[in-house]
Motif scaffolding. Structure first.
Motif, mmCIF file in Angstrom:
data_model
loop_
_atom_site.group_PDB
_atom_site.id
_atom_site.type_symbol
_atom_site.label_atom_id
_atom_site.label_comp_id
_atom_site.label_asym_id
_atom_site.label_seq_id
_atom_site.Cartn_x
_atom_site.Cartn_y
_atom_site.Cartn_z
ATOM 1 N N SER A 159 67.512 55.370 43.618
ATOM 2 C CA SER A 159 67.085 55.789 44.952
ATOM 3 C C SER A 159 65.591 56.126 44.975
ATOM 4 N N PHE A 160 65.060 56.590 43.850
ATOM 5 C CA PHE A 160 63.621 56.829 43.718
ATOM 6 C C PHE A 160 62.851 55.538 44.004
ATOM 7 N N ALA A 161 63.321 54.433 43.402
ATOM 8 C CA ALA A 161 62.673 53.139 43.638
ATOM 9 C C ALA A 161 62.904 52.653 45.064
ATOM 10 N N TYR A 162 64.114 52.887 45.599
ATOM 11 C CA TYR A 162 64.442 52.431 46.943
ATOM 12 C C TYR A 162 63.646 53.168 48.015
ATOM 13 N N ALA A 163 63.180 54.376 47.695
ATOM 14 C CA ALA A 163 62.348 55.127 48.642
ATOM 15 C C ALA A 163 61.121 54.330 49.063
ATOM 16 N N SER A 164 60.640 53.462 48.174
ATOM 17 C CA SER A 164 59.472 52.632 48.498
ATOM 18 C C SER A 164 59.772 51.646 49.615
ATOM 19 N N ILE A 165 61.033 51.266 49.760
ATOM 20 C CA ILE A 165 61.425 50.305 50.795
ATOM 21 C C ILE A 165 61.498 51.002 52.152
ATOM 22 N N ILE A 166 62.264 52.085 52.239
ATOM 23 C CA ILE A 166 62.457 52.720 53.545
ATOM 24 C C ILE A 166 61.197 53.432 54.028
ATOM 25 N N THR A 167 60.305 53.802 53.101
ATOM 26 C CA THR A 167 59.110 54.549 53.490
ATOM 27 C C THR A 167 57.901 53.660 53.750
ATOM 28 N N PHE A 168 57.724 52.601 52.936
ATOM 29 C CA PHE A 168 56.457 51.875 52.957
ATOM 30 C C PHE A 168 56.530 50.403 53.337
ATOM 31 N N ILE A 169 57.746 49.868 53.568
ATOM 32 C CA ILE A 169 57.841 48.425 53.786
ATOM 33 C C ILE A 169 57.068 47.987 55.028
ATOM 34 N N SER A 170 57.105 48.789 56.107
ATOM 35 C CA SER A 170 56.395 48.400 57.328
ATOM 36 C C SER A 170 54.884 48.472 57.132
ATOM 37 N N ILE A 171 54.421 49.484 56.382
ATOM 38 C CA ILE A 171 52.980 49.620 56.100
ATOM 39 C C ILE A 171 52.507 48.447 55.243
ATOM 40 N N TYR A 172 53.299 48.111 54.229
ATOM 41 C CA TYR A 172 52.962 46.998 53.334
ATOM 42 C C TYR A 172 52.922 45.683 54.107
ATOM 43 N N ALA A 173 53.940 45.467 54.961
ATOM 44 C CA ALA A 173 54.001 44.230 55.756
ATOM 45 C C ALA A 173 52.806 44.131 56.701
ATOM 46 N N GLU A 174 52.432 45.261 57.295
ATOM 47 C CA GLU A 174 51.289 45.275 58.205
ATOM 48 C C GLU A 174 49.996 44.916 57.472
ATOM 49 N N SER A 175 49.852 45.405 56.239
ATOM 50 C CA SER A 175 48.649 45.101 55.454
ATOM 51 C C SER A 175 48.561 43.623 55.094
ATOM 52 N N LEU A 176 49.736 42.957 55.072
ATOM 53 C CA LEU A 176 49.781 41.519 54.775
ATOM 54 C C LEU A 176 49.740 40.667 56.044
ATOM 55 N N GLY A 177 49.733 41.314 57.207
ATOM 56 C CA GLY A 177 49.778 40.584 58.473
ATOM 57 C C GLY A 177 51.146 40.023 58.771
ATOM 58 N N LEU A 178 52.204 40.691 58.260
ATOM 59 C CA LEU A 178 53.575 40.185 58.401
ATOM 60 C C LEU A 178 54.471 41.179 59.137
ATOM 61 N N LEU A 179 53.889 41.938 60.055
ATOM 62 C CA LEU A 179 54.646 42.994 60.717
ATOM 63 C C LEU A 179 55.813 42.442 61.536
ATOM 64 N N LYS A 180 55.633 41.279 62.170
ATOM 65 C CA LYS A 180 56.729 40.676 62.947
ATOM 66 C C LYS A 180 57.898 40.305 62.037
ATOM 67 N N ALA A 181 57.580 39.744 60.887
ATOM 68 C CA ALA A 181 58.638 39.369 59.934
ATOM 69 C C ALA A 181 59.337 40.612 59.391
ATOM 70 N N ALA A 182 58.593 41.712 59.280
ATOM 71 C CA ALA A 182 59.167 42.945 58.740
ATOM 72 C C ALA A 182 60.304 43.470 59.603
ATOM 73 N N SER A 183 60.269 43.173 60.909
ATOM 74 C CA SER A 183 61.338 43.631 61.798
ATOM 75 C C SER A 183 62.674 42.969 61.454
ATOM 76 N N PHE A 184 62.621 41.824 60.745
ATOM 77 C CA PHE A 184 63.841 41.125 60.342
ATOM 78 C C PHE A 184 64.219 41.417 58.888
#
Length: 390
Positions: free
Chosen positions: A221-246
């Motif tokens: 769950s420590f590792a999974y925290a990176s997904i629920i907390t930062f995935i949208s920020i990471y996707a935005e930095s890559l210009g993939l925010l629309k894809a992140a919604s899926f």
């Protein structure tokens, strides 16, 4: 050969549906609260994070008392009481007027979420035939996993078109439905012989037999925290925010495909056959995420993480409950989720600091390798327990 006892009883269906609504509200608020703090209460991003942390803090503290409370007052009674106060807490968001009041409400809400999810998980485990527990808890876990998609979708969709009061009112209505689903759940409250104790001991707060697998849950769950907390920020930095919604949609679909198969395998072939490949696939999903440069790679990573991590939580929960005596299923569930929630809480803070230094891409690479190393820790624990049995 004896006929398999059914999993999908009326009580199991209702506790699963009720749990789904509980987690829809939880994930909706997890997503929406920081936005509410920023847009309606005039707070900062740090204030938004604090509102999330306070909720988790009270939930983690309460986990250590949950088993004792369930044993003293009974599972059905605590289910109804905690559901009632969880629903009342959800209604109270409508009337919040300041950040300080919100923090107190979040702390109060976290207490009932902790108690409620502990007792619901324990009841689900008791309802499922023991010989089909891996499969049954796999199905039960789908309620939580689907809520990861549905909760944020409801919150973020309503946020675009409606006021905060409308969002909170909608979530309150959802919880009222969840409450009435739980009313008809039948709970086996078979009494057991209790030993007279003159003072409190560690056994009143956690189930020691569950701790080994709970530590594995903490690391995952420590590792999974990176997904629920930062995935949208990471996707935005890559210009993939629309894809992140899926991302979580793909995650949920892949989890739904594999869950029935993995649950049966858990019961028929043993936990190692399911857990070891699932941890490895989860690790590969994180590594794939670190190399993501396009939408299809982001969604592929979501699928791998769904296949891997989506199978692990119910598997760990099954092992946690199997390790304990039947009458201590509440203690086992509370202990496991205390460790699991702590992993999320610690990961959300610590991994944010690491990401600030190393960047999100390197963070996911490090976590992918870290998760694969966890396989060896799980194998060591499993072999140690086998020696103790023999």
């Amino acid at each position: 050969m004896s006929e398999k006892r059914p999993i999908w009883t009326r009580s199991f269906i209702n506790i699963s549906v009720s749990t789904f609504f509980i987690f829809v509200v939880f994930y909706a608020l997890l997503t929406y609260t920081p936005l509410y703090v920023l847009n309606d209460l005039g707070g900062t991003a740090t204030d938004g994070g604090l509102a999330v942390t306070v909720f988790l803090l009270s939930a983690i503290i309460m986990r250590f008392f949950a088993g004792m409370i369930l044993e003293k007052f009974g599972k059905k009674r605590i289910l109804m009481i905690s559901l009632f106060f969880f629903a009342v807490s959800t209604v109270l968001y409508i009337f919040v007027g300041s950040f300080t009041v919100l923090l107190w409400l979040r702390f109060f809400h976290g207490i009932w979420f902790s108690l409620l999810t502990t007792v619901a998980g324990a009841i689900a485990a008791d309802i499922i035939p023991p010989e089909r527990r891996g499969e049954g808890l796999g199905y039960y876990g789908i309620a939580m996993n689907l809520a990861v998609v549905v909760g944020p979708f409801i919150a973020l969709t309503l946020q675009q078109y409606a006021s905060a009061q409308t969002v909170f009112t909608t979530l309150a209505v959802i919880m009222v439905i969840g409450f009435f689903c739980a009313v008809v759940v039948k709970v086996d409250e078979t009494p057991f012989a209790k030993q007279e104790k003159s003072k409190l001991s560690i056994d009143d707060f956690l189930e020691k037999k569950t701790v080994p697998i709970a530590t594995v849950g903490f690391l995952i769950s420590f590792a999974y925290a990176s997904i629920i907390t930062f995935i949208s920020i990471y996707a935005e930095s890559l210009g993939l925010l629309k894809a992140a919604s899926f991302f979580f949609v793909v995650y949920a679909i892949s989890m739904l495909i594999v869950r029935p198969i993995s649950g049966r395998l858990f019961d028929t072939s043993g936990p190692k056959v399911v857990i070891i490949p699932s941890i490895i696939i989860f690790g590969i999903g994180l590594i794939s995420l670190s190399f993501t440069e396009s939408s299809w790679m982001l969604l592929l990573s979501g699928a791998l993480i769904g296949l891997g991590y989506g199978t692990l939580l119910p598997s760990f929960q099954s092992l946690a409950i199997q390790a304990a005596d039947k009458h201590r299923s509440g203690y086992a569930t509370g202990t496991f989720f205390a460790f699991y929630d702590s992993g999320i809480a610690v990961g959300s803070v610590l991994l944010g600091l690491i990401a600030g230094i190393a960047g999100y891409s390197n963070l996911y690479l490090m976590l992918g390798l870290f998760v694969i190393v966890v396989v060896f820790y799980y194998m060591w624990i499993e072999s140690k327990q086998q020696k103790q049995k023999n």
